[in-house]
Scaffold this active site. Structure first.
Site, PDB file in Angstrom:
ATOM      1  N   HIS A 220       0.820  -1.210   0.000  1.00 34.02           N
ATOM      2  CA  HIS A 220       0.000   0.000   0.000  1.00 34.02           C
ATOM      3  C   HIS A 220       0.856   1.263   0.000  1.00 34.02           C
ATOM      4  CE1 HIS A 220       0.849  -0.945   4.133  1.00 34.02           C
ATOM      5  NE2 HIS A 220       0.327   0.179   4.574  1.00 34.02           N
TER       6      HIS A 220
ATOM      7  N   CYS B  52     -29.875  -4.665 -10.420  1.00 35.16           N
ATOM      8  CA  CYS B  52     -30.873  -5.402  -9.646  1.00 35.16           C
ATOM      9  C   CYS B  52     -32.226  -5.473 -10.353  1.00 35.16           C
ATOM     10  CB  CYS B  52     -31.032  -4.760  -8.275  1.00 35.16           C
ATOM     11  SG  CYS B  52     -31.355  -3.003  -8.374  1.00 35.16           S
TER      12      CYS B  52
END
Ligand code: CTP
Length: 425
Positions: free
Chosen positions: A101, A187
């Protein structure tokens, strides 16, 4: 000839653009040398991120991708690796180093998370660092480096007050939000929550990395002067004659041309926000003509997407017109406006191209061909009023000087803009 907007590139005659004539730095693109870290989290919108990565690379950026575990349920590592030409980062504790990171934070000039889910937004806002994306964000924001996020989720999740508060929290810390759009959702419902269009996300990245004015150094593909909106012809200080043009098609052309690496200048009757283009706002046709005349000599292309009024009021009143006595009629004397496209068609140099639009209600292709001749244009884009005006979609016929016409089937204005530019530039 028929073709879909997204396959228009294949129809483009290969000889149209002589790459060897391009200035040397054209290939570098406006984001040349910029390191863009693209984060993906678990949403079906990951498939749109492929186009974003392609756009970034086409514009010269170096791209690395970092994924959450859920993102890999929606998109394959190989796809991201191939598009970005780089390894995909997913492990906080990779084999090569345990501080991945920090390495990514140091490398990136900007961190763009597209799509970002409600879950990751909330983790960001709470300072949680439980995977490589959230850990990188923590380190990145801590160093006050620029972050752009493009949320994607179901409308209910988006409207959840915790999610909304977390978005505001991030915004208050300087994170740029590319707002969701309304439309069909994965959806099965229709509502707000779709990830923003790739052009908009690119635009935000571009504006962040290259604030207005600094950007044009590498915009060597050519300069496009673009007019948009409907001109307004004054009747008196508060009234005018105009038309229903929204300017949307023009703005899509501007954004698309910009993402292709062109220097875009806009002359518009409508105010434009959050864009890095040099913009002149005008009202009347005469104002627009003056502005076009000022900038035309510098332009490689003039695209007249504006709906220009053919007539103006001969003597606009200096004070507000009062209502006449009951029953009395009012006559306004109109005089013809100059034709901007035609005027520029008459003075253009060999290296300049003029492109017009023809909005009609009937015989649209024949009318467009006549306009192409009359205005000495290189291309005329014919479209139909009921399809094009004030909508998000368009269907066009691109007509060139030889009379050949390429049909772009009904599609979003963004995709139609792309298909038009692939034909005419
Ligand atoms: N145009 C222009 N100046 C004008 C009128 C039109 O530059 N005074 C440009 C428009 O921006 C468009 C093209 O010419 O790119 C065609 O415009 P359109 O309104 O469709 O056609 P007109 O030439 O005005 O003809 P008509 O209104 O009769 O269809």
């Amino acid at each position: 000839m028929k073709c879909r907007a997204n396959i228009a590139r294949k129809m483009r005659p290969k000889a149209r653009q002589d790459v060897s004539n391009e200035p040397l730095n054209a290939a570098k693109g406006p984001l040349f040398g910029k390191n863009v870290l693209v984060g993906l989290t678990g949403s079906i919108a990951c498939c749109k991120t492929c186009e974003l990565i392609r756009t970034l690379i086409k514009n010269g950026a170096n791209v690395k991708t970092v994924v959450s575990p859920a993102a890999l349920e929606f998109i394959g590592e190989k796809t991201l690796e191939t598009l970005s030409n780089s390894l995909v980062y997913s492990d906080t504790f990779s084999k090569s180093r345990s501080t991945e990171h920090i390495h990514l934070t140091d490398w990136a000039d900007i961190f763009v998370i597209a799509p970002i889910t409600a879950n990751t937004i909330s983790k960001f806002a709470a300072g949680i660092a439980d995977n490589l994306i959230t850990s990188t964000f923590n380190a990145y924001l801590g160093l006050k480096k620029p972050v752009v996020i493009a949320p994607a989720m179901n409308t209910g999740m988006l409207n959840n007050p915790f999610v909304q508060n977390n978005i505001i929290k991030l915004q208050n810390e300087g994170v740029k939000i590319v707002k969701t759009e309304t439309g069909p959702l994965a959806c099965g419902t229709v509502g707000n929550g779709r990830m923003a269009n790739v052009v908009k996300i690119y635009q935000t990245i571009f504006e962040t990395l290259c604030p207005a004015g600094v950007s044009d150094i590498n915009r060597a593909k050519g300069k496009i002067l673009l007019t948009m909106g409907g001109t307004r012809e004054p009747i008196d200080p508060v009234r005018f004659i105009s038309n229903a043009s929204s300017g949307r098609m023009g703005l899509c052309l501007a954004d698309c041309a910009h993402s292709m690496g062109y220097d875009v200048e806009i002359i518009s009757t409508i105010k434009i926000e959050n864009r890095p283009y040099k913009t002149t706002i005008v009202n009347s046709t005469l104002d627009m003509l003056e502005a076009v005349e000022k900038s035309f000599s510098e332009a490689d292309y003039l695209i007249m997407a504006a709906a220009v009024a053919d007539y103006r009021v001969k003597n606009p009143l200096p004070h507000k017109l009062s209502k006449k006595n009951e029953g009395e009629t009012l006559t306004l004397e109109l005089v013809q406006n100059p034709d901007i496209l035609k005027n520029m068609g008459q003075i253009k140099k060999e290296n300049q191209k003029t492109i017009g639009f023809s909005l009609g209600t009937e015989n649209i292709i024949e009318t467009a061909k006549a306009k192409l001749q009359a205005k000495n244009a290189d291309f005329i884009i014919a479209n139909e009023a009921k399809v094009a005006l004030n909508t998000d979609e368009n269907e066009v016929w691109i007509i060139d000087k030889s009379g050949k016409s390429v049909h772009i089937e009904k599609n979003s204005k963004e995709n139609v803009a792309k298909a038009i530019l692939e034909q005419v530039l």
